[in-house]
Design a protein around this motif. Structure first.
Motif, PDB file in Angstrom:
ATOM      1  N   SER A 164      -5.262   6.020 -43.697  1.00  0.00           N
ATOM      2  CA  SER A 164      -4.086   6.326 -44.504  1.00  0.00           C
ATOM      3  C   SER A 164      -4.050   5.400 -45.708  1.00  0.00           C
ATOM      4  O   SER A 164      -4.819   4.455 -45.803  1.00  0.00           O
ATOM      5  CB  SER A 164      -2.814   6.166 -43.670  1.00  0.00           C
ATOM      6  N   GLY A 165      -3.120   5.652 -46.597  1.00  0.00           N
ATOM      7  CA  GLY A 165      -3.011   4.871 -47.822  1.00  0.00           C
ATOM      8  C   GLY A 165      -2.688   3.411 -47.588  1.00  0.00           C
ATOM      9  O   GLY A 165      -3.032   2.557 -48.395  1.00  0.00           O
ATOM     10  N   ASN A 166      -2.046   3.077 -46.461  1.00  0.00           N
ATOM     11  CA  ASN A 166      -1.682   1.684 -46.212  1.00  0.00           C
ATOM     12  C   ASN A 166      -2.792   0.907 -45.508  1.00  0.00           C
ATOM     13  O   ASN A 166      -2.608  -0.241 -45.138  1.00  0.00           O
ATOM     14  CB  ASN A 166      -0.377   1.593 -45.414  1.00  0.00           C
ATOM     15  N   TYR A 177      -6.761  -1.575 -38.881  1.00  0.00           N
ATOM     16  CA  TYR A 177      -6.904  -1.681 -40.324  1.00  0.00           C
ATOM     17  C   TYR A 177      -8.297  -1.162 -40.661  1.00  0.00           C
ATOM     18  O   TYR A 177      -9.289  -1.621 -40.086  1.00  0.00           O
ATOM     19  CB  TYR A 177      -6.740  -3.127 -40.788  1.00  0.00           C
ATOM     20  N   ILE A 178      -8.365  -0.204 -41.557  1.00  0.00           N
ATOM     21  CA  ILE A 178      -9.655   0.402 -41.909  1.00  0.00           C
ATOM     22  C   ILE A 178      -9.936   0.135 -43.384  1.00  0.00           C
ATOM     23  O   ILE A 178      -9.179   0.596 -44.253  1.00  0.00           O
ATOM     24  CB  ILE A 178      -9.652   1.914 -41.628  1.00  0.00           C
ATOM     25  N   PRO A 179     -10.989  -0.612 -43.675  1.00  0.00           N
ATOM     26  CA  PRO A 179     -11.339  -0.871 -45.077  1.00  0.00           C
ATOM     27  C   PRO A 179     -11.654   0.443 -45.796  1.00  0.00           C
ATOM     28  O   PRO A 179     -12.150   1.392 -45.178  1.00  0.00           O
ATOM     29  CB  PRO A 179     -12.587  -1.750 -44.995  1.00  0.00           C
ATOM     30  N   SER A 180     -11.386   0.495 -47.074  1.00  0.00           N
ATOM     31  CA  SER A 180     -11.629   1.718 -47.847  1.00  0.00           C
ATOM     32  C   SER A 180     -13.107   2.099 -47.864  1.00  0.00           C
ATOM     33  O   SER A 180     -13.447   3.250 -48.124  1.00  0.00           O
ATOM     34  CB  SER A 180     -11.100   1.559 -49.270  1.00  0.00           C
ATOM     35  N   SER A 181     -13.994   1.145 -47.554  1.00  0.00           N
ATOM     36  CA  SER A 181     -15.428   1.429 -47.542  1.00  0.00           C
ATOM     37  C   SER A 181     -15.864   2.224 -46.309  1.00  0.00           C
ATOM     38  O   SER A 181     -17.004   2.671 -46.243  1.00  0.00           O
ATOM     39  CB  SER A 181     -16.218   0.119 -47.618  1.00  0.00           C
ATOM     40  N   PRO A 227      -2.333  -3.452 -35.058  1.00  0.00           N
ATOM     41  CA  PRO A 227      -3.410  -2.814 -35.821  1.00  0.00           C
ATOM     42  C   PRO A 227      -4.120  -3.757 -36.792  1.00  0.00           C
ATOM     43  O   PRO A 227      -5.334  -3.714 -36.931  1.00  0.00           O
ATOM     44  CB  PRO A 227      -2.691  -1.691 -36.581  1.00  0.00           C
ATOM     45  N   ARG A 228      -3.379  -4.644 -37.433  1.00  0.00           N
ATOM     46  CA  ARG A 228      -4.017  -5.558 -38.392  1.00  0.00           C
ATOM     47  C   ARG A 228      -4.827  -6.662 -37.714  1.00  0.00           C
ATOM     48  O   ARG A 228      -5.529  -7.407 -38.384  1.00  0.00           O
ATOM     49  CB  ARG A 228      -2.986  -6.130 -39.353  1.00  0.00           C
TER      50      ARG A 228
END
Length: 116
Positions: A7-9, A24-28, A105-106
């Motif tokens: 998601s965007g966050n 937490y999923i990095p944009s990569s 999650p973080r």
């Protein structure tokens, strides 16, 4: 695990053999990417009763624990998968006891793995 959605966050869903986890999923890391889910031992909260909040709750069994003065170094088995947990010295767990691991999650770190 496999990144199922992001998601965007930065928080998204990762499907693992132990269940779906919010991380937490990095944009990569795009959807479909393979990754190892890593959580630091001190980031787990261990409880005896399952929370009504099913977000990032894993069931396991206390396998080994060692009192190290200011904390307890504990190994919890989720099936055949061992998970290391750092607990307060005042924790009262017994070998073989069923417990639930919870984490934010973080607290997850995703490590990309090459597709096999």
């Amino acid at each position: 695990g496999t990144v199922a959605e992001s998601s965007g966050n930065g928080i998204g869903l990762v499907r693992t053999p132990q269940g779906d986890l919010r991380c937490y999923i990095p944009s990569s890391l795009p959807s479909g990417a393979k990754a190892l889910v890593s959580v630091r031992p001190e980031s787990f909260h261990v409880v005896r009763e399952r929370s009504t909040n099913d977000l990032n709750v894993l069931e396991g069994k206390v396998d080994k624990f060692v009192f190290l003065g200011d904390f307890i170094d504990c190994q919890i088995l989720m099936g055949e998968q061992p998970v290391r947990v750092k607990l307060p010295a005042t924790s009262e767990l017994s070998q073989g006891e069923r417990v639930f691991l919870q984490f934010e999650p973080r607290a997850c770190i995703l490590i990309p793995v090459a597709n096999a």
